[in-house]
Structure formats: structure tokens, C-alpha cells
Design a protein around this motif. Structure first.
Motif, mmCIF file in Angstrom:
data_model
loop_
_atom_site.group_PDB
_atom_site.id
_atom_site.type_symbol
_atom_site.label_atom_id
_atom_site.label_comp_id
_atom_site.label_asym_id
_atom_site.label_seq_id
_atom_site.Cartn_x
_atom_site.Cartn_y
_atom_site.Cartn_z
ATOM 1 N N LYS A 1 0.826 -1.207 0.000
ATOM 2 C CA LYS A 1 0.000 0.000 0.000
ATOM 3 C C LYS A 1 0.859 1.256 0.000
ATOM 4 C CE LYS A 1 -4.219 -1.629 -0.042
ATOM 5 N NZ LYS A 1 -5.106 -1.396 -1.213
ATOM 6 N N LYS A 2 1.931 1.224 0.786
ATOM 7 C CA LYS A 2 2.824 2.386 0.868
ATOM 8 C C LYS A 2 3.447 2.699 -0.483
ATOM 9 C CE LYS A 2 6.931 2.129 2.786
ATOM 10 N NZ LYS A 2 7.994 1.951 3.817
ATOM 11 N N ASN A 3 3.722 1.647 -1.263
ATOM 12 C CA ASN A 3 4.344 1.827 -2.577
ATOM 13 C C ASN A 3 3.324 1.889 -3.709
ATOM 14 O OD1 ASN A 3 7.137 1.811 -1.706
ATOM 15 N ND2 ASN A 3 6.850 -0.364 -1.241
ATOM 16 N N ASP A 4 2.046 2.018 -3.343
ATOM 17 C CA ASP A 4 0.953 2.196 -4.305
ATOM 18 C C ASP A 4 0.772 1.008 -5.244
ATOM 19 O OD1 ASP A 4 -1.213 3.737 -5.166
ATOM 20 O OD2 ASP A 4 -0.084 4.560 -6.856
ATOM 21 N N HIS A 5 1.024 -0.190 -4.733
ATOM 22 C CA HIS A 5 0.745 -1.403 -5.502
ATOM 23 C C HIS A 5 -0.632 -1.940 -5.105
ATOM 24 C CE1 HIS A 5 4.769 -1.767 -7.131
ATOM 25 N NE2 HIS A 5 5.298 -1.725 -5.924
ATOM 26 N N PRO A 6 -1.552 -2.087 -6.038
ATOM 27 C CA PRO A 6 -2.789 -2.793 -5.691
ATOM 28 C C PRO A 6 -2.448 -4.224 -5.298
ATOM 29 C CG PRO A 6 -2.631 -2.491 -8.070
ATOM 30 C CD PRO A 6 -1.498 -1.717 -7.462
ATOM 31 N N ILE A 7 -3.274 -4.826 -4.480
ATOM 32 C CA ILE A 7 -2.946 -6.141 -3.926
ATOM 33 C C ILE A 7 -3.967 -7.176 -4.385
ATOM 34 C CG2 ILE A 7 -2.468 -7.459 -1.837
ATOM 35 C CD1 ILE A 7 -2.060 -4.721 -0.432
ATOM 36 N N ASP B 1 -7.538 -5.756 -3.395
ATOM 37 C CA ASP B 1 -8.157 -5.000 -4.483
ATOM 38 C C ASP B 1 -8.771 -5.909 -5.541
ATOM 39 O OD1 ASP B 1 -7.293 -2.131 -3.811
ATOM 40 O OD2 ASP B 1 -5.397 -3.245 -3.720
ATOM 41 N N CYS B 2 -8.417 -7.182 -5.517
ATOM 42 C CA CYS B 2 -8.964 -8.169 -6.453
ATOM 43 C C CYS B 2 -8.679 -9.549 -5.886
ATOM 44 C CB CYS B 2 -8.331 -8.010 -7.841
ATOM 45 S SG CYS B 2 -8.810 -9.291 -9.033
ATOM 46 N N GLY C 1 -16.590 -6.646 -1.288
ATOM 47 C CA GLY C 1 -16.824 -5.569 -2.244
ATOM 48 C C GLY C 1 -15.687 -5.243 -3.180
ATOM 49 N N VAL C 2 -14.938 -6.265 -3.629
ATOM 50 C CA VAL C 2 -13.899 -6.056 -4.644
ATOM 51 C C VAL C 2 -14.143 -7.026 -5.794
ATOM 52 C CG1 VAL C 2 -12.214 -5.278 -2.939
ATOM 53 C CG2 VAL C 2 -12.261 -7.683 -3.621
ATOM 54 N N PRO C 3 -13.595 -6.761 -6.985
ATOM 55 C CA PRO C 3 -13.778 -7.676 -8.110
ATOM 56 C C PRO C 3 -13.288 -9.089 -7.800
ATOM 57 C CG PRO C 3 -12.952 -5.581 -8.894
ATOM 58 C CD PRO C 3 -12.879 -5.534 -7.391
ATOM 59 N N VAL C 4 -14.004 -10.060 -8.335
ATOM 60 C CA VAL C 4 -13.698 -11.475 -8.117
ATOM 61 C C VAL C 4 -13.514 -12.144 -9.477
ATOM 62 C CG1 VAL C 4 -14.505 -13.648 -7.135
ATOM 63 C CG2 VAL C 4 -15.093 -11.470 -6.017
ATOM 64 N N GLU D 1 -9.031 -1.448 -12.651
ATOM 65 C CA GLU D 1 -9.354 -0.110 -13.168
ATOM 66 C C GLU D 1 -9.973 0.738 -12.066
ATOM 67 O OE1 GLU D 1 -12.026 -0.538 -16.414
ATOM 68 O OE2 GLU D 1 -10.507 -1.258 -17.825
ATOM 69 N N LYS D 2 -9.474 1.933 -11.876
ATOM 70 C CA LYS D 2 -10.079 2.833 -10.905
ATOM 71 C C LYS D 2 -11.464 3.229 -11.412
ATOM 72 C CE LYS D 2 -5.739 4.535 -9.025
ATOM 73 N NZ LYS D 2 -4.872 5.698 -8.749
ATOM 74 N N ASN D 3 -12.449 3.030 -10.573
ATOM 75 C CA ASN D 3 -13.855 3.265 -10.951
ATOM 76 C C ASN D 3 -14.301 2.361 -12.092
ATOM 77 O OD1 ASN D 3 -14.149 5.416 -9.049
ATOM 78 N ND2 ASN D 3 -13.045 6.746 -10.479
ATOM 79 N N GLY D 4 -13.650 1.201 -12.240
ATOM 80 C CA GLY D 4 -14.071 0.231 -13.245
ATOM 81 C C GLY D 4 -15.421 -0.368 -12.880
ATOM 82 N N SER D 5 -16.108 -0.944 -13.859
ATOM 83 C CA SER D 5 -17.478 -1.429 -13.650
ATOM 84 C C SER D 5 -17.545 -2.547 -12.610
ATOM 85 C CB SER D 5 -18.081 -1.898 -14.974
ATOM 86 O OG SER D 5 -17.315 -2.958 -15.536
#
Length: 338
Positions: free
Chosen positions: A143-149, A227-228, A245-248, A293-297
């Protein structure tokens, strides 16, 4: 086993209630016997449509069909349908299905009245354990290095570690947002071999804080931090994933109800159609890019509907226990032949 339980229920006059984790066993026009995949798989394998439909036919139609009528007759019990599930529907037997109704897609109109969807049940042994310091450090650094997980895991499904690591390499090296990946590889055979080159690449990514490889983790603690989520599509794992509440993304060998839940993920709008593991490497980067995607469907929809999967209690035990109690009080329960 259901047919044997019904014999005991009838002969001993002991009420019977079903507790069903595989509700697609119940006949319905709403879903096929085995949910097909959009891409074909080799017909000779155990995961082919043809083979799985045959297996489900054996499961639905009693393999002891020649013996069950004799067993019933010797005990003075009336005959009934060879297909146990059809008999259950006809007799309106109480069935408790520990699955959230919205997640299942609503109760099928051709199910019988006493088939009741309740809520997901999580049989946890006391409070959830905390994540280990290794997990916490990995999550915080990512998170500190801005990597989605992302987490990827297949529970007990037989996916080789080599296959999992190959997919992980693709995601870390090619995805647009450069994710950090947690690979939940389960218990492994000590004889399982991975090439030295792949092992070296994995170790380099671990040193960079982009890969964490562990046997498992408490999903209730880990999944909300992701995040996924990439899973095999089993009921329990899918339920845990939908609640955060994250993409699966569903992939793996896709046996039986794993196909159903993979399809439900797609129909709910929180992920793609299920993809068999043999095809997944060719599309994994594209799918994860869309998921991240940020704000992805998928992300928007997953966050929008997550509260629909949360019941009155965190583990679902209270709702399912109440259903048992209501069946016993309302005289809906009877011996199975009535």
C-alpha cells in the motif's frame, strides 16, 4: 446417502430436514445440470461437460437403485422415485440451504415451498485469528508503494505450484498497475518440483515485496485488504469474496458448483465469466487490468452490492438455526414419506 437417511426417517418415524450446500442438486429449469463454460475443454478429461454431466447423473439417480427398492420393501415402506431429489420436491421436504438468496439469484420458482435459502454460514472456531506479521508487513509495504494487492488461491483443487507461479509472474510483470500478489498455495507435496529458473524469479519478486507465498490465511481478515481476488469458485470462498466488495475472478478446474458460482460472479457484475485454468494464462493480465481499473465497472458494482451478502450475524449460524427451529414449530417437518 439421502435415500438411506429417508429410509431411517420413515421407518423410525424420526423427522428429517435437509441441510444442502449444493442446491443445484435440486431439479430446476433455471440452471442446467452442469453449467457450461464459454470455451471448450478436451472431451476426454474429467472436467469436460460430458463427463461432469454423467457424474451428476450418477449423483442424482441413486447408484443403489437395484437395492433401495428391496431395502424399502423389506421394511414395509412404499416405493418412490429413483431420483431422490425429485421425491424430495414432490413431498415438500424441509430443506435449509445456507446460501444468501440474492447471491444465488433468487429462489427458483419451481423449487418447492419448504426449500428455504437462508444465509451463508461460516463455521469458524471462535474469533478470527489475526494476520501474521509477515502478511501485515507485505500488505502495508504494498500500500505504501501504491501497488494494488491481489490474492490468488485454489483451496484443495489440484493446481500445480508451477502453474500458480507462472500466472503470478504474468500479473506482476505485465499488468498495468503493477500489483503485489499473495499466492495461497495450500499444503504441497514435498516431491512437487519447480524449475530452478522459476524458483529464482519467485525469490527475486519476494525480495522486492511483490510476492508473498503462503499456505493460507483467514479469509475474513485478508480479503477486506485486497483490491482483487482470484479464486476457484467454491461456495465458501466465493461467499467470503462477495462480502468484501472487490472484483472477483473465478478460475481453476471448475468442477460442478464451481462453474455455477463462477457464473454467478459474472451475472452479479463483479467479475468475468469463469475461465478454466488451462485458458487462464492467456487472459489473466487482461482480466486483472480490468478488475484493477479505478472506478471500473466490476469494482463499482462489487462495492455497491457488498452489503447484500451480509446477514444478521457475522457467521450466519443464527439465521440457519432459526430456520431449523421454525420448521420444527410450524409442523412443516415430517417423516420423509408423508
Amino acid at each position: 446417502m439421502t435415500a438411506i437417511a429417508m429410509i431411517l426417517s420413515e421407518k423410525l418415524n424420526i423427522p428429517m430436514i435437509g441441510f444442502i450446500f449444493q442446491p443445484t442438486c435440486l431439479p430446476s429449469e433455471r440452471y442446467p445440470a452442469v453449467v457450461p463454460l464459454s470455451k471448450s475443454i478436451i472431451d476426454e478429461t474429467i472436467i469436460s461437460h460430458k463427463t461432469q454431466k454423467a457424474i451428476k447423473g450418477i449423483m442424482d439417480n441413486n447408484i443403489f437403485e437395484d437395492n433401495i427398492p428391496n431395502i424399502r420393501a423389506r421394511r414395509g415402506l412404499p416405493p418412490h422415485s429413483k431420483n431422490t431429489w425429485i421425491h424430495i420436491v414432490k413431498t415438500n421436504m424441509p430443506l435449509i440451504i445456507p446460501i444468501q438468496e440474492y447471491a444465488f439469484g433468487g429462489k427458483p420458482s419451481d423449487w418447492h415451498e419448504n426449500a428455504r435459502l437462508t444465509n451463508f454460514i461460516f463455521l469458524r472456531k471462535g474469533p478470527l485469528s489475526d494476520l501474521s506479521p509477515k502478511f501485515e508487513n507485505f500488505l502495508n509495504e504494498a500500500k505504501k508503494n501504491d501497488h494494488p494487492i491481489i490474492a490468488i488461491g485454489f483451496s484443495s483443487m489440484p493446481i500445480p505450484r508451477t502453474t500458480i507461479l507462472d500466472i503470478v509472474m504474468l500479473l506482476i510483470e505485465r499488468c498495468t498497475r503493477k500489483p503485489a500478489v499473495i499466492a495461497l498455495v495450500g499444503n504441497r507435496d514435498s516431491k512437487e518440483k519447480v524449475s530452478p529458473q522459476l524458483e529464482e524469479k519467485a525469490n527475486i519478486l519476494k525480495e522486492k515485496g511483490l510476492l508473498l507465498e503462503e499456505k493460507g490465511a483467514p479469509f475474513g481478515r485478508l480479503f477486506p485488504r485486497l483490491d482483487c481476488i482470484i479464486i476457484h469458485g467454491g461456495l465458501g470462498t466465493t461467499a467470503e469474496a462477495l462480502r468484501v466488495g472487490v472484483p472477483v475472478i473465478v478460475t481453476g478446474v471448475l468442477l460442478m458448483d464451481q462453474r455455477f458460482w463462477g457464473r454467478r460472479v459474472f451475472e452479479l457484475g463483479v467479475g468475468p465469466e469463469p475461465v478454466h485454468i488451462s485458458n487462464f494464462p492467456s487472459v489473466c493480465v487482461e482480466l486483472v487490468d480490468k478488475a484493477l481499473e479505478k472506478n471500473g465497472s466490476w469494482a463499482v458494482k462489487a462495492d455497491e452490492i457488498k452489503t447484500k451478502f451480509i446477514g444478521e450475524s457475522d457467521d450466519g449460524v443464527e439465521e440457519n438455526l432459526r430456520a431449523f427451529m421454525e420448521f420444527t414449530k410450524l409442523n412443516a417437518i415430517s417423516t420423509s414419506h408423508k
